[in-house]
Design an enzyme around this catalytic site. Structure first.
Site, PDB file in Angstrom:
ATOM      1  CG  ASN A 297      -7.787  -2.218  -6.028  1.00 44.93           C
ATOM      2  OD1 ASN A 297      -6.850  -2.991  -5.858  1.00 44.93           O
ATOM      3  ND2 ASN A 297      -8.097  -1.280  -5.117  1.00 44.93           N
TER       4      ASN A 297
ATOM      5  CG  ASP B 151      -2.066   0.956   1.135  1.00 49.70           C
ATOM      6  OD1 ASP B 151      -2.296   1.482   0.039  1.00 49.70           O
ATOM      7  OD2 ASP B 151      -2.733   1.198   2.157  1.00 49.70           O
TER       8      ASP B 151
HETATM    9  C1  FPP Z   1      -2.015   0.091  -3.314  1.00 50.49           C
HETATM   10  O1  FPP Z   1      -1.539   1.410  -3.288  1.00 50.49           O
HETATM   11  C2  FPP Z   1      -1.470  -0.617  -4.470  1.00 50.49           C
HETATM   12  C3  FPP Z   1      -2.199  -1.185  -5.456  1.00 50.49           C
HETATM   13  C4  FPP Z   1      -3.683  -1.176  -5.480  1.00 50.49           C
HETATM   14  C5  FPP Z   1      -1.577  -1.833  -6.605  1.00 50.49           C
HETATM   15  C6  FPP Z   1      -0.309  -2.570  -6.305  1.00 50.49           C
HETATM   16  C7  FPP Z   1       0.306  -3.013  -7.558  1.00 50.49           C
HETATM   17  C8  FPP Z   1       1.620  -2.934  -7.842  1.00 50.49           C
HETATM   18  C9  FPP Z   1       2.672  -2.465  -6.934  1.00 50.49           C
HETATM   19  C10 FPP Z   1       2.077  -3.476  -9.137  1.00 50.49           C
HETATM   20  C11 FPP Z   1       2.393  -4.906  -8.858  1.00 50.49           C
HETATM   21  C12 FPP Z   1       3.002  -5.549  -9.974  1.00 50.49           C
HETATM   22  C13 FPP Z   1       3.201  -6.896 -10.023  1.00 50.49           C
HETATM   23  C14 FPP Z   1       3.852  -7.452 -11.209  1.00 50.49           C
HETATM   24  C15 FPP Z   1       2.796  -7.792  -8.929  1.00 50.49           C
HETATM   25  P1  FPP Z   1      -2.600   2.609  -3.403  1.00 50.49           P
HETATM   26  O2  FPP Z   1      -2.736   2.939  -4.849  1.00 50.49           O
HETATM   27  O3  FPP Z   1      -3.860   2.232  -2.722  1.00 50.49           O
HETATM   28  O4  FPP Z   1      -1.850   3.742  -2.638  1.00 50.49           O
HETATM   29  P2  FPP Z   1      -2.524   4.931  -1.796  1.00 50.49           P
HETATM   30  O5  FPP Z   1      -3.219   4.273  -0.617  1.00 50.49           O
HETATM   31  O6  FPP Z   1      -1.342   5.749  -1.365  1.00 50.49           O
HETATM   32  O7  FPP Z   1      -3.457   5.660  -2.689  1.00 50.49           O
END
Ligand code: FPP
Length: 248
Positions: free
Chosen positions: A69, A21
């Site tokens: 998501n 996250d």
């Molecule tokens: C949460 O951060 C993250 C995600 C919903 C996506 C995670 C995906 C990746 C890191 C890419 C992974 C790639 C592979 C190949 C496994 P957020 O967007 O909710 O962050 P925030 O809470 O700060 O808005």
């Protein structure tokens, strides 16, 4: 000096699950678009996987995209799907060479067709590996998984394949997406970014899992941070409902 040398390699979690996250907040702090945070987050995935292999972890489960998501802005959803497809495609050969087996515990069938194909092909390409299992939770949520398990159990009872009196927690476990791929429950769950929530992740499987929360945003997460989480895990007494004296 690395804290790696402080780790007891005979007591490393066999399965580590991570809620990655903070990508969006990381990008915002840099004055960038949220997708930039997800891209840099892929670097953290690469480093974390290597660090897990170095410790002898056998299963690394990453919450890459939840069923909730899909409710994000379309631009972000499309960008994330593209990033996942590209990352898997770019990395699959190197993953294969280093003995990584790829699995997905999410609902493949609802992903865009190119993502389904890329994932299926990567899982097939790496199916003979067992150095480490990289388990993607892609289009996953626990309530989806548990609801599906309940539906399948009900159907098996209806078809006389399952006697209701035989249903116990092992039987229920066997209907979960994890068990279907031979994935044990995680001993350690990490969540980055300073949030203290489970967000519909592995609710059935984490009954006795140790939790490690860190303020680090996922794009800043490094191998040292994984080693520290394992050290934290090794400082815990896991009693599984018993008392300390019984563990001796
Ligand atoms: C949460 O951060 C993250 C995600 C919903 C996506 C995670 C995906 C990746 C890191 C890419 C992974 C790639 C592979 C190949 C496994 P957020 O967007 O909710 O962050 P925030 O809470 O700060 O808005």
């Amino acid at each position: 000096m690395s804290v790696f040398s402080d780790i007891d390699l005979t007591n490393v979690p066999k399965h580590i699950a991570i809620i990655m996250d903070g990508n969006g907040r990381w990008a915002k702090k840099q004055g960038q678009m949220r997708l930039h945070g997800h891209s840099v987050g892929v670097e953290s995935v690469r480093g974390t996987l290597k660090a897990a292999q170095k410790m002898g972890v056998k299963y690394l489960t990453l919450y890459a995209f939840s069923t909730e998501n899909w409710n994000r802005p379309k631009e972000e959803v499309d960008g994330l799907m593209k990033l996942l497809v590209q990352s898997i495609s770019n990395e699959v050969e190197e993953l294969n060479e280093s003995g990584v087996r790829m699995l997905n515990i999410g609902d493949n069938s609802q992903l865009p067709v190119d993502a389904q194909e890329e994932l299926e092909s990567a899982m097939k390409r790496t199916e003979h590996n067992d150095n480490i299992h990289l388990v993607l939770a892609l289009n996953y949520s626990s309530r989806w998984e548990i609801t599906r398990a309940m539906t399948e159990i009900a159907q098996d009872v209806k078809d006389n394949k399952l006697d209701p009196s035989a249903i116990n927690d092992e039987v229920v476990s066997s209907y979960m997406a994890t068990a279907k791929s031979g994935i044990p429950d995680p001993e350690l769950l990490i969540r980055t970014s300073g949030e203290y929530r489970i967000s519909n992740f592995l609710l059935w499987q984490i009954a006795y899992t140790e939790f490690h929360f860190t303020d680090i945003l996922w794009p800043d997460f490094r191998d040292e941070d994984l080693f520290k989480a394992v050290l934290d895990y090794q400082s815990r007494e896991r009693r599984f409902g018993q008392i300390t004296e019984q563990l001796k």
